[in-house]
Scaffold this motif. Sequence first.
Motif, PDB file in Angstrom:
ATOM      1  N   UNK A  87       0.865  -1.194   0.000  1.00  0.00           N
ATOM      2  CA  UNK A  87       0.000   0.000   0.000  1.00  0.00           C
ATOM      3  C   UNK A  87       0.894   1.233   0.000  1.00  0.00           C
ATOM      4  N   UNK A  88       0.596   2.158  -0.908  1.00  0.00           N
ATOM      5  CA  UNK A  88       1.473   3.311  -1.137  1.00  0.00           C
ATOM      6  C   UNK A  88       0.713   4.615  -0.896  1.00  0.00           C
ATOM      7  N   UNK A  89       1.400   5.582  -0.300  1.00  0.00           N
ATOM      8  CA  UNK A  89       0.884   6.946  -0.195  1.00  0.00           C
ATOM      9  C   UNK A  89       1.827   7.863  -0.956  1.00  0.00           C
ATOM     10  N   UNK A  90       1.263   8.700  -1.824  1.00  0.00           N
ATOM     11  CA  UNK A  90       2.059   9.721  -2.514  1.00  0.00           C
ATOM     12  C   UNK A  90       1.490  11.089  -2.153  1.00  0.00           C
ATOM     13  N   UNK A  91       2.359  11.982  -1.697  1.00  0.00           N
ATOM     14  CA  UNK A  91       1.936  13.346  -1.362  1.00  0.00           C
ATOM     15  C   UNK A  91       2.505  14.271  -2.425  1.00  0.00           C
ATOM     16  N   UNK A  92       1.610  14.825  -3.248  1.00  0.00           N
ATOM     17  CA  UNK A  92       2.020  15.645  -4.385  1.00  0.00           C
ATOM     18  C   UNK A  92       1.799  14.878  -5.677  1.00  0.00           C
ATOM     19  N   UNK A  93       0.538  14.815  -6.114  1.00  0.00           N
ATOM     20  CA  UNK A  93       0.170  14.015  -7.295  1.00  0.00           C
ATOM     21  C   UNK A  93       0.824  14.547  -8.552  1.00  0.00           C
ATOM     22  N   UNK A  94       0.813  15.888  -8.687  1.00  0.00           N
ATOM     23  CA  UNK A  94       1.341  16.490  -9.920  1.00  0.00           C
ATOM     24  C   UNK A  94       0.584  15.980 -11.133  1.00  0.00           C
ATOM     25  N   UNK A  95       1.303  15.369 -12.071  1.00  0.00           N
ATOM     26  CA  UNK A  95       0.677  14.883 -13.308  1.00  0.00           C
ATOM     27  C   UNK A  95      -0.040  13.554 -13.115  1.00  0.00           C
TER      28      UNK A  95
ATOM     29  N   UNK B 195      -2.665   2.505  -4.397  1.00  0.00           N
ATOM     30  CA  UNK B 195      -1.957   3.780  -4.258  1.00  0.00           C
ATOM     31  C   UNK B 195      -2.975   4.861  -3.914  1.00  0.00           C
ATOM     32  N   UNK B 196      -2.696   5.602  -2.845  1.00  0.00           N
ATOM     33  CA  UNK B 196      -3.466   6.807  -2.531  1.00  0.00           C
ATOM     34  C   UNK B 196      -2.549   7.983  -2.829  1.00  0.00           C
ATOM     35  N   UNK B 197      -2.961   8.865  -3.737  1.00  0.00           N
ATOM     36  CA  UNK B 197      -2.146  10.035  -4.064  1.00  0.00           C
ATOM     37  C   UNK B 197      -2.966  11.294  -3.821  1.00  0.00           C
ATOM     38  N   UNK B 198      -2.373  12.294  -3.186  1.00  0.00           N
ATOM     39  CA  UNK B 198      -3.124  13.507  -2.829  1.00  0.00           C
ATOM     40  C   UNK B 198      -2.418  14.753  -3.345  1.00  0.00           C
ATOM     41  N   UNK B 199      -3.235  15.762  -3.681  1.00  0.00           N
ATOM     42  CA  UNK B 199      -2.699  17.060  -4.098  1.00  0.00           C
ATOM     43  C   UNK B 199      -3.646  18.146  -3.629  1.00  0.00           C
TER      44      UNK B 199
ATOM     45  N   UNK C 291      -4.407  20.869  -5.278  1.00  0.00           N
ATOM     46  CA  UNK C 291      -5.089  21.563  -6.379  1.00  0.00           C
ATOM     47  C   UNK C 291      -6.128  20.673  -7.059  1.00  0.00           C
ATOM     48  N   UNK C 292      -7.355  21.154  -7.095  1.00  0.00           N
ATOM     49  CA  UNK C 292      -8.445  20.422  -7.754  1.00  0.00           C
ATOM     50  C   UNK C 292      -8.122  20.148  -9.228  1.00  0.00           C
ATOM     51  N   UNK C 293      -7.566  21.139  -9.935  1.00  0.00           N
ATOM     52  CA  UNK C 293      -7.256  20.973 -11.364  1.00  0.00           C
ATOM     53  C   UNK C 293      -6.283  19.815 -11.581  1.00  0.00           C
ATOM     54  N   UNK C 294      -5.229  19.762 -10.777  1.00  0.00           N
ATOM     55  CA  UNK C 294      -4.240  18.686 -10.930  1.00  0.00           C
ATOM     56  C   UNK C 294      -4.862  17.332 -10.611  1.00  0.00           C
ATOM     57  N   UNK C 295      -5.697  17.293  -9.573  1.00  0.00           N
ATOM     58  CA  UNK C 295      -6.366  16.040  -9.185  1.00  0.00           C
ATOM     59  C   UNK C 295      -7.245  15.536 -10.335  1.00  0.00           C
ATOM     60  N   UNK C 296      -8.029  16.447 -10.918  1.00  0.00           N
ATOM     61  CA  UNK C 296      -8.935  16.076 -12.015  1.00  0.00           C
ATOM     62  C   UNK C 296      -8.142  15.587 -13.232  1.00  0.00           C
ATOM     63  N   UNK C 297      -7.108  16.343 -13.608  1.00  0.00           N
ATOM     64  CA  UNK C 297      -6.301  15.965 -14.782  1.00  0.00           C
ATOM     65  C   UNK C 297      -5.600  14.625 -14.565  1.00  0.00           C
ATOM     66  N   UNK C 298      -5.045  14.439 -13.353  1.00  0.00           N
ATOM     67  CA  UNK C 298      -4.327  13.189 -13.067  1.00  0.00           C
ATOM     68  C   UNK C 298      -5.288  12.006 -13.111  1.00  0.00           C
ATOM     69  N   UNK C 299      -6.462  12.202 -12.531  1.00  0.00           N
ATOM     70  CA  UNK C 299      -7.488  11.141 -12.525  1.00  0.00           C
ATOM     71  C   UNK C 299      -7.800  10.703 -13.959  1.00  0.00           C
ATOM     72  N   UNK C 300      -7.989  11.684 -14.840  1.00  0.00           N
ATOM     73  CA  UNK C 300      -8.324  11.374 -16.243  1.00  0.00           C
ATOM     74  C   UNK C 300      -7.177  10.638 -16.937  1.00  0.00           C
ATOM     75  N   UNK C 301      -5.942  11.104 -16.700  1.00  0.00           N
ATOM     76  CA  UNK C 301      -4.779  10.468 -17.343  1.00  0.00           C
ATOM     77  C   UNK C 301      -4.609   9.030 -16.864  1.00  0.00           C
ATOM     78  N   UNK C 302      -4.791   8.819 -15.550  1.00  0.00           N
ATOM     79  CA  UNK C 302      -4.632   7.473 -14.971  1.00  0.00           C
ATOM     80  C   UNK C 302      -5.707   6.537 -15.526  1.00  0.00           C
TER      81      UNK C 302
END
Length: 213
Positions: free
Chosen positions: A79-87, A101-105, A107-118
């Motif tokens: 189980x992984x935690x990442x702080x600073x999702x970025x891209x 993996x739980x990744x947090x950021x 900024x809503x914009x970065x979270x939304x974009x990262x979610x779509x890319x993943x």
Amino acid sequence: MIEKEGFAALALRLRGQGINDLDLLTAVEQTPRTLFVPPQFAGEAYSRRVLPLDCGSFIEGIDLAVRLLHLLNLKAGQRILEVGTGSGFTAAVMGRLTERVLTVDRYRTLVTNAQQSIEKAGIRNVIVRQADGSNGMPGEGTFDRILVTAAFPALPRFFAEQLVSGGMLIAPVMVSETECRMLKLVKTGSRFDREDLFDVPYLPIVPQMAQAL
């Protein structure tokens, strides 16, 4: 073609640095980097260059990203935690190698974009959340690995408390006003072994979630 040629050149550079972990390289190859960089920088997706993202953030050069993932020594079932999702790129690669993996950021914009890319990369075990990661993630239990990509003024001990025994934290710390260094902390029982790694280009962490963006 960008993906194929870019990855081939990257694999050669990594081999020169002694990084030839087949599982990791396969996970990187299966996670098209062009999905995670802004379209105008697609040609630079596999370069060492730091590329700008929205919200004043950036995506580190791919050599550094893979070097950090290699240091984490990721395994199935973790189980992984990442702080600073970025891209979202490192979270996506970690998702291919581990259980969750739980990744947090902030900024809503970065979270939304990262979610779509993943999602486009076909990865389903990465949770992207808008959250303030500056004080750890209480209530989320413990993790086998924690990767932090925003620099703290000192080693963030509260994250260390969220590691399992045998767990590892990799985080950047500001060692002077302009210098930022990656540190590694390995937890054994209640003891921590610290190792200074190398200088990195990360920005100081900003507390609280962003109101705009």
